[in-house]
Design a protein around this motif. Structure first.
Motif: not given
Lengths: 691, 368
Positions: A386, A394-399, A451, A464, A466-470
């Protein structure tokens, strides 16, 4: 639930002001959301915990207030009813399904005068948000709010056969309830019926046909105990939520049935006139079992750290109506009152004592420390990831984790989830909240594309994220779904920051690739390999498969295909990557080890060759490596050129070759000779020319 | 040429060279003296004058110049005139050097200041820098929480997001008919699995994996069927804490939660515990903390109550310990949980928490 302060004072004689009550009740677990002053009264909005149906009445709150003030309850009293005749001579009650209705009592009041309620009654109901109807209906409602026991009044004349039958409905049977809705019943629903048809939905709402009207003279007052699960099920199924169902489904007091009925009948005689039967028909075939709890007083201190004197414990238990006898000094036998259905075990008694003794008297201390904390190794790596991506802009996204089924075949999934049979991959929600979003996402890409669209629509063109997730996919039947951690990157627009002392360059493939490489290097994973690939959602010729050093594919990277871009109405190139973070984190970490610094200088030689455009740098470098030229320490790209002065199908590649010996300084002639050999093999293998 | 010159009178030669210099130097003369005329000279012009001047120097003072030749011939001049001739040569040479150097200095100074001027920059232009990204506020708060609990001796745990009924409900002592199980509140897959509705599920996994004693927190995504509105999302982040050991009491629960809230909201933060009900704890408590904005006097954030409600807690229910294989006679424990999103909403005073999942960069870039 709304509680009238004046009413409460009648039942307790409380000397606390409404605001003081708010504070004190909150601190015994009955949070007061609001106190509203209403002409010469105050109304408290009490948030009753779901396990305390006993508090869904003024009497229930009064019991808590009385204990708070060490006072006594003043039970409501009314004039004894004028009574004549036995109920059994006038009607009958038959319970066919005692599992759903363990107790049912009916009593009649004849020759009543149906009229509007007196002012005091109307005011009291209106204050707590109830709509007055007529005197008899209002009295049943009043007693419900006073004692917590739901009651129902039938127009006795409308009951066919003058009798009550408590039974399960026949499938498809119909009943028009008091709200005017005709309801179709199923065979699991309990109804109150007369000789012919249902006249009430048991514990939920009466029927319109037998409703009290201005013509009514004789009324049958129902007071009963219904099975909580059955009431809940029927109410949910029919989408109903009434004052009665709310109490029955949480658990009413089966021992309060007759007292509440008596109070109701007395009030009817007093207000609406009429003559009651001397008794009620009370069908209660098998009394509910008594709960006995072994209670060790020492558990109070063990669990709460509170040191409560035994006399204080007994005072609290008595105040709550909990009978207690000492079996030994270490164990007491406790019997909770029938209205406290929530008290089932020792810990429940500990809580009762603690909450009335005062949670605020519990000390505050950290537990003795005997363990060291730790972040998961995985989390440490993801934190590095991160931070690096953040540094790279990069900005962090959460969807949300759910996406539309429309994305089903739009994207190539990471290799771990990519199967021959895509239809069987998706995890589908039975009850989505956003109707179209039925899939548990098997890829993060639709989320970051959404997004991106949101941002472009709001006038931001350089993005820019990025996302991390399941991500989720089905495994074999009987197995829990595959859940994997994924990483997704998206980049479009200017490669640097806008409006600064620098020319803005457009983002391209190599920006995203470089960011990914840097992020993974920060996690000490890699080096990654990238091979030319065909990927469904990426544009041909600008898409790559991402592989671990051992050749395991873990994701893809490239420019978004026009078909996808068009669907999102993107008018500028968009670059997107996704990879399997779970797989990457499972890969072996690169060892960090010291290598001695070179003792002799390197000699570098550049060479530029013209090769077919389809020949990749990786191929050239591999060829150089395969030659195993003495003292050659590797080759690096200097640059590529295609365009003017070069045939269209070719490009010029400039490489820098490094030579170094560990034994001595190399002489020029030696280097020249080695370089010549290298060049010859490159020219031969790729029909290249020197440039 | 040298031969013919040498036959001429050397004095005449010196004077002629001096004359020739004066003639050629004329155009540079404006660069000497007090009011040197360099102003207005462009940088390019000044530089070309500087080069011309250097050529002039070479021509008149260089090894092959007339003056240099004359100097070499001093020895050959008759003894009686030699000293005078020598002086003549030297004084002429000194005049030339002085003239050139004066002009050179002026030009050089001018060129330097002109170049400085030309190369001066606007220092107020925004600096050149790469784009800088921003971590999501939920990540920022979550990492802070994790760091606090690691320092307090807790492990960070996580587990499945799609769960069986056993982990999501049964093991947490949630009765079979509890409303939370209804498909109105909890998401189910068509196979009948639940999207975890609280990270308490991780308590059970962690106790099964690690046994007791155990201290852990589980931050993670949870799902509840709420329609998105300014105060609800169908997905949010929660952190669940668990401490199971011998002799754990509610005092330890209070101490731990109070310590956390002081570290998050400042050392003056006061925590309040109220009795409440949760199926998985007994006794249970909700906790509030004194409003960080108004300090308890009442404001918009605490809805004028002075207190902010944050989460639920209590002593782990014996049924939960048993379901996770922990002996409830030997061990006791506390658990607590609260929404990370709610904490983010409070800390940054968000008026609409849907913003958290829109990923609008104008929103994200406000956090660091």
């Amino acid at each position: 639930m709304l509680i009238s302060y004046n009413w409460l004072r009648e039942l307790t004689g409380t000397s606390l002001t409404p605001l003081e009550l708010r504070e004190r009740l909150t601190m015994v677990g009955l949070a007061i959301d609001a106190v509203e002053e209403k002409d010469s009264d105050a109304v408290l909005d009490v948030e009753v915990p779901s396990n305390r149906p006993d508090c869904l009445s003024h009497m229930g709150i009064a019991r808590e207030v009385a204990l708070i003030e060490s006072g006594k309850i003043r039970p409501p009293s009314s004039k004894p009813a004028s009574a004549e005749g036995r109920a059994a001579d006038l009607t009958s009650v038959e319970i066919r399904d005692t599992d759903l209705c363990p107790r049912y009592a009916a009593r009649l009041v004849r020759d009543v005068n149906i009229a509007p309620s007196p002012a005091w009654l109307t005011k009291r109901l209106e204050e707590i948000g109830q709509r007055p109807i007529n005197n008899v209906a209002d009295i049943t409602n009043y007693v419900l709010h006073e004692l917590g026991q739901p009651l129902h009044a039938f127009d006795f004349a409308k009951l066919s056969g003058q009798r009550i039958v408590v039974r399960r409905a026949n499938a498809g049977e119909k009943l028009k309830t008091l709200d005017g809705v005709e309801r179709t019943l199923d065979a699991k629903m309990l109804v109150i019926a007369d000789a012919e048809r249902p006249v009430a939905l048991a514990g939920i709402m009466g029927g319109e046909d037998s409703e009290i009207s201005i013509q009514t003279t004789d009324v049958l007052i129902e007071s009963a105990y219904f099975n909580p699960d059955a009431v809940r099920r029927t109410a949910r199924k029919l989408g109903m939520d009434t004052e009665a169902s709310r109490r029955f489904e949480r658990g009413a007091d089966y021992e309060d049935v007759l007292r509440a009925q008596n109070r109701c009948v007395e009030l009817i005689c007093e207000i609406a006139g009429g003559v009651a039967t001397e008794d009620a028909i009370d069908v209660y075939p098998s009394p509910m079992p008594t709960r006995r709890i072994a209670f060790r007083p020492a558990r109070v201190e063990n669990l709460t750290s509170l040191n409560v004197a035994e006399t204080d414990m007994k005072f609290i238990l008595t105040g709550l109506g909990i009978a207690h006898t000492e079996e030994s000094s270490a164990v007491w036998k406790c019997v909770p009152p029938t209205w406290r259905i929530d008290i089932e075990r020792e810990e429940d008694l500990v809580e009762e004592i603690a909450r009335h003794f005062g949670y605020d008297k519990i000390d505050s201390e950290l537990p003795p420390s005997n363990q060291s904390g730790e972040l998961q190794p995985r989390e440490l790596k993801i934190r590095k990831l991160r931070r690096t991506l953040q540094t790279l802009g990069f900005d962090e996204a959460i969807n949300f984790s759910f996406i539309e089924a429309a994305h089903d075949n739009q994207f190539e999934l990471i290799p771990e989830l990519n199967t021959e049979d895509p239809e069987h991959v998706f995890i589908t929600l039975k009850n989505p909240i956003i109707e179209s979003e039925v899939r548990m996402r098997p890829t993060l890409i639709p989320g970051v594309l959404n997004s991106l669209r949101h941002n472009l629509n709001h006038g931001v063109r350089s993005v820019r994220l990025f996302e991390t997730g399941r991500i989720f996919a089905k495994l074999n039947s009987g197995e829990l779904p595959n859940e994997r951690e994924a990483l997704s990157l998206i980049a479009t627009g200017g490669a640097g920051e806008e409006n600064r002392a620098q020319a803005l360059r457009e983002t391209d493939f190599y920006d995203l690739k470089g960011s990914l490489e840097a992020a993974l290097a920060a996690m000490n994973r890699g080096p990654l390999r990238f091979t030319k690939a065909q990927v469904k959602h990426l544009r041909e010729g600008q898409s790559a498969r991402i592989l671990l050093a051992d050749g395991t594919p873990i994701g893809s990277l490239g420019r978004l295909a026009e078909s996808v871009s068009d669907a999102y109405k993107f008018r500028q190139p968009v670059y997107v990557a996704e990879l399997d973070l779970t797989r990457l984190l499972a890969a072996e970490e690169l060892p960090v080890q010291y290598a001695p610094l070179p003792r002799y200088p390197s000699v570098v030689r550049d060479l530029t060759i013209l090769v077919d455009r389809q020949i990749t740098l990786e191929e050239l470098l591999r060829t150089i490596e395969e030659q195993q030229v003495d003292d050659c320490r590797g080759a690096q790209l200097v640059g590529t050129y295609e365009g003017a002065n070069i045939p269209e199908d070719r490009r010029a590649v400039t490489l820098r070759i490094e030579y170094r010996s560990d034994e001595r300084t190399l002489r020029d002639e030696e280097v020249e000779e080695r370089q010549r050999g290298l060049i010859e093999s490159l020219l031969r293998q790729y029909s290249a020319q020197l440039h | 040429m040298a031969e013919s010159q040498s036959q001429e009178d050397p004095r005449t030669q010196v004077e002629a060279a001096s004359k020739a210099f004066e003639h050629e130097f004329e155009r540079f003369a404006r660069f000497t003296g007090q009011s040197a005329a360099v102003h207005g000279l462009t940088l390019d012009h000044a530089e070309s004058e500087q080069r011309a001047l250097a050529e002039l120097r070479t021509r008149h003072l260089g090894k092959k110049s007339v003056l240099a030749n004359c100097k070499k011939s001093i020895g050959r001049v008759a003894t009686e005139g030699r000293a005078a001739f020598g002086q003549l040569v030297q004084s002429r040479e000194a005049e030339i050097v002085s003239a050139i150097e004066q002009a050179e200095t002026k030009l050089k100074d001018h060129i330097q200041s002109a170049r400085t001027l030309r190369e001066s920059i606007d220092v107020t232009l925004p600096g050149r820098r790469p784009r800088r990204g921003h971590l999501h506020p939920i990540t920022l708060v979550r990492e802070r929480l994790e760091d606090i609990f690691v320092a307090l001796g807790y492990a960070i745990e996580d587990d499945r997001e799609i769960e069986t009924d056993f982990y999501n409900f049964d093991a947490l002592n949630i009765p079979p008919n509890h409303p939370a199980r209804a498909s109105q509140d909890t998401f189910y897959t068509i196979e009948g699995l639940a999207l975890r509705s609280q990270t308490s599920t991780v308590q059970i996994h962690a106790m099964q994996r690690r046994g007791a004693p155990v201290r852990m927190i589980a931050p993670g995504r949870v799902f509840r069927r709420d329609t998105p509105d300014p105060t609800h999302n169908p997905m949010f982040f929660q952190v669940e804490g668990l401490c199971v050991d011998r002799g754990i009491t509610m005092a330890h629960l209070k101490g731990t939660v109070a310590e956390l809230l002081r570290r998050m909201f400042g050392s003056k933060t006061v925590t309040r515990f109220r009795p409440s009900y949760f199926p998985f704890t007994e006794p249970s408590a909700e906790f509030d903390f004194s409003c960080f904005k108004c300090g308890g006097s009442g404001c918009r954030i605490c809805k004028n109550s002075g207190w902010i409600e944050l989460g639920g807690s209590g002593m782990v229910h014996p049924n939960v310990l048993r379901a996770a294989g922990v002996d409830s006679d030997e061990f006791s424990g506390f658990a607590f949980g609260f929404g990370i999103d709610r904490m983010v909403g409070l800390m940054y005073e968000l008026d609409d928490i849907r913003l958290l999942f829109e990923n609008d960069v104008r929103f994200l870039e406000q956090f660091d």
